[in-house]
Design a protein around this motif. Structure first.
Motif, short mmCIF file in Angstrom:
data_model
loop_
_atom_site.label_atom_id
_atom_site.label_comp_id
_atom_site.label_asym_id
_atom_site.label_seq_id
_atom_site.Cartn_x
_atom_site.Cartn_y
_atom_site.Cartn_z
N ILE A 169 69.22 69.86 8.13
CA ILE A 169 68.93 70.91 7.15
C ILE A 169 68.08 70.31 6.05
CG2 ILE A 169 69.89 72.55 5.50
CD1 ILE A 169 72.45 72.59 7.16
N ILE A 170 66.95 70.94 5.78
CA ILE A 170 66.02 70.50 4.74
C ILE A 170 65.87 71.63 3.74
CG2 ILE A 170 63.62 69.91 4.24
CD1 ILE A 170 63.54 68.51 6.97
N ARG B 12 66.69 73.31 10.37
CA ARG B 12 66.52 74.44 9.48
C ARG B 12 65.85 73.97 8.20
NH1 ARG B 12 69.12 79.28 10.45
NH2 ARG B 12 67.62 79.91 8.83
N ILE B 13 64.76 74.62 7.83
CA ILE B 13 64.03 74.30 6.61
C ILE B 13 64.05 75.51 5.69
CG2 ILE B 13 61.80 73.64 5.64
CD1 ILE B 13 61.13 72.25 8.26
N VAL B 14 64.57 75.33 4.48
CA VAL B 14 64.59 76.39 3.47
C VAL B 14 63.64 75.97 2.36
CG1 VAL B 14 66.00 77.71 1.86
CG2 VAL B 14 66.98 76.94 4.03
N TYR B 15 62.69 76.82 2.01
CA TYR B 15 61.69 76.47 1.00
C TYR B 15 61.45 77.65 0.06
CZ TYR B 15 58.37 79.36 3.59
OH TYR B 15 57.76 80.42 4.19
N LEU C 39 70.41 67.30 4.75
CA LEU C 39 71.68 67.01 5.43
C LEU C 39 71.48 66.86 6.93
CD1 LEU C 39 72.18 69.80 3.44
CD2 LEU C 39 74.52 69.09 3.83
N ASN C 40 72.27 65.96 7.52
CA ASN C 40 72.51 66.01 8.96
C ASN C 40 74.01 66.16 9.17
OD1 ASN C 40 73.69 63.44 8.71
ND2 ASN C 40 71.88 62.37 9.46
N GLU D 192 77.33 75.00 0.66
CA GLU D 192 76.30 75.59 -0.21
C GLU D 192 74.96 75.66 0.51
OE1 GLU D 192 74.40 77.25 -3.55
OE2 GLU D 192 76.47 77.20 -2.81
N ALA D 193 74.66 74.66 1.32
CA ALA D 193 73.43 74.70 2.12
C ALA D 193 73.46 75.88 3.09
CB ALA D 193 73.25 73.38 2.87
N GLN D 194 74.61 76.12 3.72
CA GLN D 194 74.73 77.25 4.63
C GLN D 194 74.58 78.56 3.88
OE1 GLN D 194 75.05 77.37 8.01
NE2 GLN D 194 74.72 75.16 8.00
#
Length: 236
Positions: free
Chosen positions: A26-27, A53-56, A89-90, A131-133
């Motif tokens: 997760i990025i 998964r990349i969130v920008y 995260l991994n 929180e990333a999810q």
């Protein structure tokens, strides 16, 4: 125990975190702009069929970079409005940091971060992962798109070793000039911006009058998209 990271340590642990991913990656970064090393690592994760998964919040990708990202079958991108968090995260560790996934930040800025291992800080890792999810859930999954640029038939590909101007002097692409100068492409790109040879135009770069006077040229390749050629002896 959580580990404090300075700028160089954040770069190192980020690369190691990406390399170590075996199930998921997760990025989360407001600015999306990949340096050559991160591109190489993401391509490797895609070959391994790792879910990425990349969130920008803002893309700084050129059209040919967007096309490259679209070619990665196991990488999904999501847009999150008002995103300011930076987290990577991994399945076993996480980095919470001030550093964007952006070459300028990784080279020029003074950054701080914290490295967390799930086995040693299970609660902290779990809260970070949750929180990333949540950010993934509230973001809009998008398929980045790039406009196709029409080009003359004789500009169908980037030259393998460079090109020559009308006087026969050799010119190199930005990446090849960077290699000749012993630096990374992103590092040279930042130098070109600071020298006033190119400037940002939204998500793209454009050649300035100073850049043209220095011998810079803009070319368009059907495979690579827009790219610049520079005199082989240019020292920005």
């Amino acid at each position: 125990m959580a580990k404090f990271l300075n700028t160089s340590a954040t770069n190192y642990f980020l690369e190691e975190l990406i390399k170590a991913a075996r199930e998921r990656l997760i990025i989360i970064s407001p600015f999306l702009k990949f340096n050559d090393r991160i591109r190489e690592l993401l391509e490797d994760k895609d070959r391994m069929k790792i879910d990425v998964r990349i969130v920008y919040g803002k893309s700084e990708l050129a059209p040919h970079e967007i096309n490259w990202l679209r070619s990665l079958a196991f990488v999904r991108t999501s847009f999150c409005q008002n995103l300011h968090a930076k987290c990577y995260l991994n399945e076993r560790s996480a980095i919470i940091t001030s550093m964007n996934l952006y070459d300028f930040s990784q080279v020029n800025n003074n950054e701080m971060g914290v490295f967390v291992e799930r086995d040693q800080e299970s609660d902290l890792y779990r809260e970070t992962y949750e929180e990333a999810q949540r950010l993934i859930r509230v973001s809009e999954e998008v398929r980045l798109s790039a406009e196709k640029v029409e080009q003359p038939k004789d500009e169908g590909r980037e030259p393998a070793a460079g090109a020559a101007d009308e006087n026969g002097f050799e010119k190199l692409t930005t990446s090849k000039l960077a290699k000749a100068l012993g630096m990374r492409t992103g590092e040279l790109g930042d130098k070109l911006i600071r020298a006033g040879l190119v400037e940002r135009d939204g998500e793209d770069l454009k050649l300035t009058a100073k850049g043209k006077a220095a011998g810079g040229e803009l070319r368009v390749s059907g495979k690579f998209g827009p790219y610049f050629l520079w005199p082989a002896d240019l020292r920005p």
